[in-house]
Design an enzyme around this catalytic site. Structure first.
Site, short mmCIF file in Angstrom:
data_model
loop_
_atom_site.label_atom_id
_atom_site.label_comp_id
_atom_site.label_asym_id
_atom_site.label_seq_id
_atom_site.Cartn_x
_atom_site.Cartn_y
_atom_site.Cartn_z
CD GLU A 195 -78.89 -6.04 -17.22
OE1 GLU A 195 -79.40 -7.09 -16.76
OE2 GLU A 195 -78.78 -5.81 -18.42
CD GLU A 215 -78.14 -3.77 -23.53
OE1 GLU A 215 -78.08 -5.01 -23.68
OE2 GLU A 215 -79.15 -3.19 -23.10
#
Length: 414
Positions: A164, A169
């Site tokens: 990932e 974020e």
């Protein structure tokens, strides 16, 4: 990463498409010889043009539905354009609402919030390149927007073996900071490898659009915000654990509400909240197979000294030898790249004789180049040409910028 961080794994509704996705676009690393050199190109772009209220392009994105128990998120991801719609002004708006109009059920009971999550699995994947999104994030306790990627083999190997790459974020209790992180086998969840980037002067990311990007090359991922590089990761950062990022990945955009990391909304959180997406683009500027030799005086090649990718490494003339140190890609963004980094004018200088070097790509004018039909390579900031020092074609001749004269030591074949 200092804050607790848990998996953002796919919802079950997506796993059914991943076997198909493994057969779709995107070169697989190591499966066959590298393709012939080709110019850098934009391979995926969505500017979200369309009538207000319309859904995203179904040829590029699929909409995930359901809840996500893995992170203890509180929202239900809805279908269609209910929580993900174009605004008619060139933006995608992903909206989080405190509502449950259809009695959605979540892992904790009746859902309290709705939001949206989109991905390109089965529609677009890529190995390596420049991946970016221009976004304006929401604000408030419990908000968790993200732009990220998952390995296309997740349906076969599961998470975190799939890998990932979190491009961006943000959690609402850190309004001035975003995070970029790698997750893989042995370094997932709160053990992910990453770093944060904080805006100066107490600015909040929710106040304006910002461009979040990774430059992804074999065995390296480099993160930037608005062209400012803030971290680069390689297998050396993993302490002997497996690097799982030399294969196709697909894109994900979502806005979560609550969860282990951001915590749940509280009385200070105002709804609705929006993640506004101006564009998403992927190019092949760092892809294997797009690199090519740049030749100059005496038929010698532009070369990274010692094939060393460290910042500040000299760029020179050398006998052409087809190594990676001589494979350059000319990006659509005006950069010229090798070994995952950019051709850079030292210290951003503009004077005759300022040397050039290899440096982390950072979006500065020192890394912008224009290749003319007359075979000049010009740095527009200085309005000067790439030049072989002393009109020499000897191996090791340092390259510099100099007032354009039309001389042979300023002529390059790209």
């Amino acid at each position: 990463m200092d804050s607790p961080r848990f998996s953002r794994r796919l919802l079950l509704s997506v796993l059914s498409v991943l076997t198909l996705a493994s057969l779709t676009t995107g070169p697989a690393s190591g499966s066959e010889p590298a393709p012939a050199a080709a110019p850098a190109a934009v391979t995926f772009a969505d500017d979200f043009d369309g009538p207000a209220g319309s859904a995203v392009d179904g040829g590029k994105w699929q909409i995930e539905t359901g809840d996500n128990v893995n992170n203890h998120e509180r929202q239900y991801y809805t279908a269609g354009n209910r929580n993900a719609a174009l605004d008619g002004q060139g933006h995608l708006v992903i909206t989080a609402r405190r509502e449950n109009p259809d009695n959605y059920q979540c892992w904790y009971g009746r859902c309290e919030y709705t939001a949206a999550r989109l991905n390109t699995a089965g529609k677009f994947t890529q190995t390596y390149g420049h991946v970016e999104a221009r976004l304006k994030v929401p604000r408030g306790q419990g908000m968790w927007p993200a732009f990220w990627m998952l390995g296309n083999d997740i349906g076969q190997v599961g998470w975190p073996n799939s890998g990932e790459i979190d491009v961006m974020e943000n959690v609402g209790f850190e309004p001035s900071t975003v995070h970029g992180t790698l997750h893989g086998p042995g370094y997932s969840g709160s053990g992910g490898i990453g770093a944060g980037y904080t805006l100066p002067g107490g600015q909040a990311f929710a106040d304006a659009f910002h461009t979040f990007a990774v430059d992804w090359a074999p065995d390296s991922v480099t993160w930037s915000v608005d062209g400012n590089v803030y971290q680069r990761r390689t297998p050396a950062d993993l302490g002997g654990k497996q690097w799982v990022f030399n294969k196709p990945f697909f894109l994900i955009l979502n806005l979560a509400v609550g969860g282990y990391w951001p915590g749940d909304p509280d009385g200070s959180t105002v709804f609705p909240q929006q993640l506004v997406v101006d564009h998403v683009r992927v190019s092949t500027s760092d892809s294997p197979g797009t690199g090519r030799a740049i030749t100059g005086l005496g038929g010698k090649c532009v070369d990274v000294a010692g094939a060393n990718s460290a910042n500040g490494t000299a760029v020179q003339l050398y006998d052409c030898n087809s190594t990676a140190a001589q494979q350059w890609s000319v990006g659509t963004d005006g950069t010229i790249r090798a070994l995952g980094k950019c051709l850079d004018v030292t210290s951003g200088g503009t004077a005759d004789g300022t040397t050039v070097q290899l440096w982390d790509c950072n979006g500065s004018a020192a890394q912008r180049w224009s290749v003319s039909a007359a075979h000049d390579i010009v740095n527009p900031q200085a309005n000067k040409c790439l030049d072989a020092t002393g009109n020499s074609s000897a191996n090791g001749t340092r390259l510099q910028i100099w007032t354009c004269t039309g001389a042979a030591n300023q002529k390059w074949t790209v």
